[in-house]
Design an enzyme around this catalytic site. Structure first.
Site, mmCIF file in Angstrom:
data_model
loop_
_atom_site.group_PDB
_atom_site.id
_atom_site.type_symbol
_atom_site.label_atom_id
_atom_site.label_comp_id
_atom_site.label_asym_id
_atom_site.label_seq_id
_atom_site.Cartn_x
_atom_site.Cartn_y
_atom_site.Cartn_z
ATOM 1 N N GLU A 283 -6.513 4.184 8.086
ATOM 2 C CA GLU A 283 -6.370 5.555 7.969
ATOM 3 C C GLU A 283 -7.638 6.347 7.265
ATOM 4 O O GLU A 283 -7.764 7.181 7.550
ATOM 5 C CB GLU A 283 -5.125 6.078 7.057
ATOM 6 C CG GLU A 283 -3.798 5.676 7.820
ATOM 7 C CD GLU A 283 -2.791 5.174 6.929
ATOM 8 O OE1 GLU A 283 -2.782 5.402 5.960
ATOM 9 O OE2 GLU A 283 -1.641 4.707 7.612
ATOM 10 N N ASN B 249 0.892 -1.170 0.020
ATOM 11 C CA ASN B 249 -0.053 -0.140 -0.006
ATOM 12 C C ASN B 249 1.044 1.263 0.178
ATOM 13 O O ASN B 249 1.552 1.508 1.024
ATOM 14 C CB ASN B 249 -0.882 -0.097 1.357
ATOM 15 C CG ASN B 249 -1.670 1.073 1.511
ATOM 16 O OD1 ASN B 249 -1.995 1.987 0.405
ATOM 17 N ND2 ASN B 249 -2.169 1.430 2.507
ATOM 18 N N GLU C 3 -5.122 -5.423 10.481
ATOM 19 C CA GLU C 3 -4.077 -4.597 10.636
ATOM 20 C C GLU C 3 -4.337 -3.744 12.256
ATOM 21 O O GLU C 3 -5.420 -2.868 12.084
ATOM 22 C CB GLU C 3 -4.130 -3.327 9.768
ATOM 23 C CG GLU C 3 -3.971 -4.074 8.367
ATOM 24 C CD GLU C 3 -3.242 -2.964 7.324
ATOM 25 O OE1 GLU C 3 -2.128 -3.177 6.705
ATOM 26 O OE2 GLU C 3 -3.913 -2.008 7.228
ATOM 27 N N GLY D 4 2.452 1.805 10.728
ATOM 28 C CA GLY D 4 3.581 3.001 10.746
ATOM 29 C C GLY D 4 4.094 3.384 11.865
ATOM 30 O O GLY D 4 4.877 4.532 12.071
ATOM 31 N N HIS E 197 -9.240 0.734 4.989
ATOM 32 C CA HIS E 197 -7.782 1.088 5.829
ATOM 33 C C HIS E 197 -8.157 1.821 6.994
ATOM 34 O O HIS E 197 -8.941 2.589 7.067
ATOM 35 C CB HIS E 197 -6.966 1.597 4.719
ATOM 36 C CG HIS E 197 -5.413 1.780 5.432
ATOM 37 N ND1 HIS E 197 -5.151 2.447 6.074
ATOM 38 C CD2 HIS E 197 -4.579 0.797 5.216
ATOM 39 C CE1 HIS E 197 -3.930 2.271 6.503
ATOM 40 N NE2 HIS E 197 -3.464 1.499 6.011
ATOM 41 N N LYS F 138 0.221 4.439 -0.392
ATOM 42 C CA LYS F 138 -0.536 5.379 0.244
ATOM 43 C C LYS F 138 -0.240 6.901 -0.545
ATOM 44 O O LYS F 138 -0.078 6.688 -1.513
ATOM 45 C CB LYS F 138 0.210 5.659 1.588
ATOM 46 C CG LYS F 138 -0.058 4.412 2.673
ATOM 47 C CD LYS F 138 0.201 4.500 4.093
ATOM 48 C CE LYS F 138 0.292 3.328 4.873
ATOM 49 N NZ LYS F 138 0.238 3.302 6.117
ATOM 50 N N SER G 66 3.722 -2.666 10.227
ATOM 51 C CA SER G 66 5.051 -2.530 10.566
ATOM 52 C C SER G 66 5.941 -3.787 10.147
ATOM 53 O O SER G 66 6.791 -4.033 10.730
ATOM 54 C CB SER G 66 5.635 -2.193 11.803
ATOM 55 O OG SER G 66 5.176 -0.740 12.070
HETATM 56 C C1 PEP Z 1 -0.432 -0.279 6.069
HETATM 57 O O1 PEP Z 1 -0.566 1.243 5.842
HETATM 58 O O2 PEP Z 1 -1.443 -0.971 5.772
HETATM 59 C C2 PEP Z 1 0.801 -0.597 6.941
HETATM 60 C C3 PEP Z 1 0.668 -1.727 7.217
HETATM 61 O O3 PEP Z 1 1.550 0.185 7.060
HETATM 62 P P1 PEP Z 1 3.133 0.149 7.739
HETATM 63 O O4 PEP Z 1 3.435 -1.198 7.021
HETATM 64 O O5 PEP Z 1 3.895 1.107 7.358
HETATM 65 O O6 PEP Z 1 2.866 -0.411 9.203
#
Ligand code: PEP
Length: 249
Positions: free
Chosen positions: A96, A9, A166, A172, A94, A11, A212
């Site tokens: 966010e 992703n 997630e 992040g 997601h 973003k 992460s």
């Molecule tokens: C994500 O945005 O779906 C995500 C898992 O981000 P990150 O790997 O940076 O934690």
């Protein structure tokens, strides 16, 4: 048997040139045929990426879409627009989008219905916040997110659903769920689906972990029985890191 999936992703990152460079780098890598590799660039670059990845192993997804067919929704993108440029996958829900753009379970249910009506594959994201894990309501939160958006789907619709657990506290932040925490939640999710539908359907659904994931922790997480790959944010922006993560799946 379900296939492993690693999805990046991107973003709101990468301009046109950076997008082209990253796609070129990813195209020069060889990925195991056991793993499906997906990337989700920004809307502005979907046409370019769709064209650049023709004939390659890279599958292209949008990061979001609107539930409506068309109309007065300034700034939004519809399923038919995505279909018209050959994009057949979409990330929905997601954290966010839930947090900053007020996406609710009810609005996600509508988006899922629209995407399915266009025969799109959906990477459906969900997961608890830190406070919910701390007060031990994380299983209830996940159950309610899944029930609200997905548990009224027909069994056949599930062939188009990829789940992405997630935990918000791990996105992040550099903090990752331990492999055991990921396995515990993924097993719970699979059991929920088995209870709602049946074991055969539950065993066929890919459940990705996101939060992460990096080259250093990917294999420990991906080797868990109910973890079928990952949704990757930050580490998907570097070809070497993303490639190492794909190799770990
Ligand atoms: C994500 O945005 O779906 C995500 C898992 O981000 P990150 O790997 O940076 O934690």
């Amino acid at each position: 048997m379900r296939k492993k999936i690693v999805a990046g992703n991107w973003k709101m990152n990468n301009n046109k040139r950076e997008t082209a460079d990253l796609i070129q780098s990813l195209k020069s890598l060889s990925f195991s045929s056991e793993v499906r590799v997906m990337i989700a660039p920004a809307f502005t670059h979907l046409v370019q990426v769709e064209e650049m990845t023709q004939g390659s192993r890279l599958e292209v997804a949008a990061q979001n879409m609107n539930a409506a067919e068309s109309g007065a929704f300034t700034g939004e993108v519809s399923a038919s627009m995505l279909q018209s440029i050959g994009v057949k996958k979409v990330i929905l829900g997601h954290s966010e989008r839930r947090a900053y753009f007020n996406e609710s379970d009810a609005s996600l249910k509508d988006k899922v219905a629209t995407a399915l009506s266009y025969d799109m594959e959906i990477i459906f994201c969900f997961g608890e916040e830190l406070a919910q894990r701390k007060d031990n309501t994380h299983f209830d939160v996940v159950k309610s997110q899944l029930s609200a958006a997905l548990f009224e789907l027909s069994p056949s619709a599930w062939s188009k659903i990829i789940l992405a657990y997630e935990p918000v506290w791990a996105i992040g932040t550099g903090e990752t769920a331990s492999p055991e925490q990921a396995q515990e939640m993924h097993a719970y999710i699979r059991a929920l689906i088995a209870e709602q539908y049946d074991q055969t359907l539950a065993d066929a659904v890919s459940i990705l972990y996101g939060g992460s994931v990096k080259p250093a922790n990917a294999s420990a997480i991906f080797s868990q029985t109910d973890v079928d790959g990952g949704l990757i944010g930050g580490a998907a922006l570097k070809a070497d890191d993303f490639s190492a993560i794909v190799q770990s799946a």
